[in-house]
Write an enzyme that holds these catalytic residues in place. Structure first.
Site, PDB file in Angstrom:
ATOM      1  N   GLU A  97     -11.619  -0.089  -2.815  1.00 24.49           N
ATOM      2  CA  GLU A  97     -10.750   0.485  -1.772  1.00 24.49           C
ATOM      3  C   GLU A  97      -9.591   1.212  -2.460  1.00 24.49           C
ATOM      4  O   GLU A  97      -9.541   1.320  -3.683  1.00 24.49           O
ATOM      5  CB  GLU A  97     -10.220  -0.623  -0.845  1.00 24.49           C
ATOM      6  CG  GLU A  97      -9.346  -1.656  -1.550  1.00 24.49           C
ATOM      7  CD  GLU A  97      -8.965  -2.842  -0.665  1.00 24.49           C
ATOM      8  OE1 GLU A  97      -9.428  -2.940   0.491  1.00 24.49           O
ATOM      9  OE2 GLU A  97      -8.208  -3.704  -1.154  1.00 24.49           O
ATOM     10  N   ASP A 134       0.818  -1.222   0.000  1.00 22.85           N
ATOM     11  CA  ASP A 134       0.000   0.000   0.000  1.00 22.85           C
ATOM     12  C   ASP A 134       0.854   1.276   0.000  1.00 22.85           C
ATOM     13  O   ASP A 134       0.668   2.156   0.855  1.00 22.85           O
ATOM     14  CB  ASP A 134      -0.914   0.030   1.245  1.00 22.85           C
ATOM     15  CG  ASP A 134      -1.676  -1.267   1.456  1.00 22.85           C
ATOM     16  OD1 ASP A 134      -2.113  -1.859   0.461  1.00 22.85           O
ATOM     17  OD2 ASP A 134      -1.856  -1.672   2.630  1.00 22.85           O
TER      18      ASP A 134
END
Ligand code: FUB
Length: 343
Positions: A243, A32
């Site tokens: 997301e 991420d």
């Protein structure tokens, strides 16, 4: 040849990225990657993946991260430097577990680190931690941001305005907030989703308060529309938001990019305002190794880069490694689709 910092501290035009599509960090698992250039230096704010004894389930409980490290790079060819422990779950009074994808922002000499974690009731909230240094250590606020929920915060700065985007469905719990209150209708992460022919659940956006510690206004949904102006539908799993929100601006256009989750792509939509609405345009990154796909897009030395992750080092979906590659905006403003390579 590598990038050099000019006397103004700006990174000059870069040459080729030498380590294209190789893991950037190999001594620990990272995922991420939210990347920014602060004062002429590249900073990476990733998740820190670890093995734990929590079994894999549909809510992503096996992504059981406990702390964050921040990394810096002097140029796009440099090996990232690990600046050590930046924030630990044991130092966050309200947090219990699952320190998922973070981001950071810089204002008036202070650095603000935004992160999601599950609170003592296992509800995802957003937290802020502050430091005088871009690499931390960061001191967390005693409470989560007021009115915050779900995960994957990302901050986009335009002049004096800082916008925070967030949200993720299924394990990210965004679908549980459709009524404005947390719905606990069952243990399945799919229970509270709209019907397939209803509009998909929207990520959220709010301007940050002047002190950067709270929402500075009532959060608004970020609408992602089809080219005909209708909302992307909940059943459109190839294109609907799942997301990993990220916003960048190229020329005069705002690009909202995100993961499609169970179809594993990074998609994007464009608009004329940081609030949207955004019109779906296409795919930036095709599926990578591993279930999740999560990225950031940043301009460094006059070129654009995509930072992302896959599972090349471990072969396990919850033990990821970050990578980078160049990103190209075509003359018409569209983004060239990237097919991930294995180094
Ligand atoms: O790293 C945990 C979660 O996996 C992130 O918050 C999601 O975006 C996905 O990458």
């Amino acid at each position: 040849c590598a990038n050099n910092k000019s006397s103004e501290g700006k990174i000059e035009e870069s040459a080729e990225v030498q380590f294209l599509n190789a893991p950037l960090i190999t001594h620990m698992y990272t995922a991420d990657p939210s990347v920014h250039v602060f004062d002429g230096k590249i900073y990476i704010y990733p998740s820190h993946d670890v093995e734990s004894d929590v079994e894999e389930d549909d809510t992503g409980a096996h992504f059981n991260m406990r702390d964050y490290h921040v990394f810096s790079m002097d140029n796009v060819n440099a090996t990232p430097i690990d600046h050590g422990l930046a924030l630990d779950v044991d130092d966050i009074p309200w947090a219990k577990r699952q320190l998922w994808a973070p981001d950071a922002a810089h204002k008036n000499g202070k650095y603000f680190f935004y992160f999601p974690a599950k609170d003592k009731d296992d509800i995802f909230r957003l937290g802020v931690a502050v430091s005088d240094s871009p690499t931390g250590p960061f001191v967390p606020q005693p409470e989560p941001m007021k009115g915050s929920y779900s995960m994957d915060p990302a901050v986009f700065q335009e002049g004096d305005n800082y916008y925070i985007y967030w949200g993720g469905i299924w394990g990210g719990q965004l679908q549980k907030w459709r009524t404005g209150k947390y719905l606990s209708t069952g243990n399945s992460p799919y229970d509270d989703e709209p019907a397939d022919d209803e509009p998909a659940i929207s990520p959220m956006v709010a301007k940050l308060s002047d002190d950067m510690l709270e929402f500075g206004e009532e959060p608004k949904p970020v609408l992602i529309l089809d080219k005909d102006g209708t909302a992307i539908k909940a059943g459109d799993h190839e294109r609907r938001f799942f997301e990993a929100a990220w916003v960048h601006k190229y020329n005069d256009t705002y690009y909202f990019s995100y993961s499609t989750g169970n179809t594993h792509k990074i998609a994007y939509a464009t608009g004329n305002s940081p609030y949207g609405p955004f019109t779906y345009q296409g795919v930036i990154l095709q599926p990578v190794q591993g279930w999740t796909n999560h990225h950031s897009i940043v301009e460094i030395g006059g070129k654009w880069y995509l930072f992302y992750h896959d599972t090349e080092l471990s072969g396990k979906t919850h033990l990821r490694n970050i990578k980078m590659t160049e990103l190209h905006h075509e003359p018409d403003g569209s983004i060239r689709t990237i097919e991930p390579l294995i180094s």
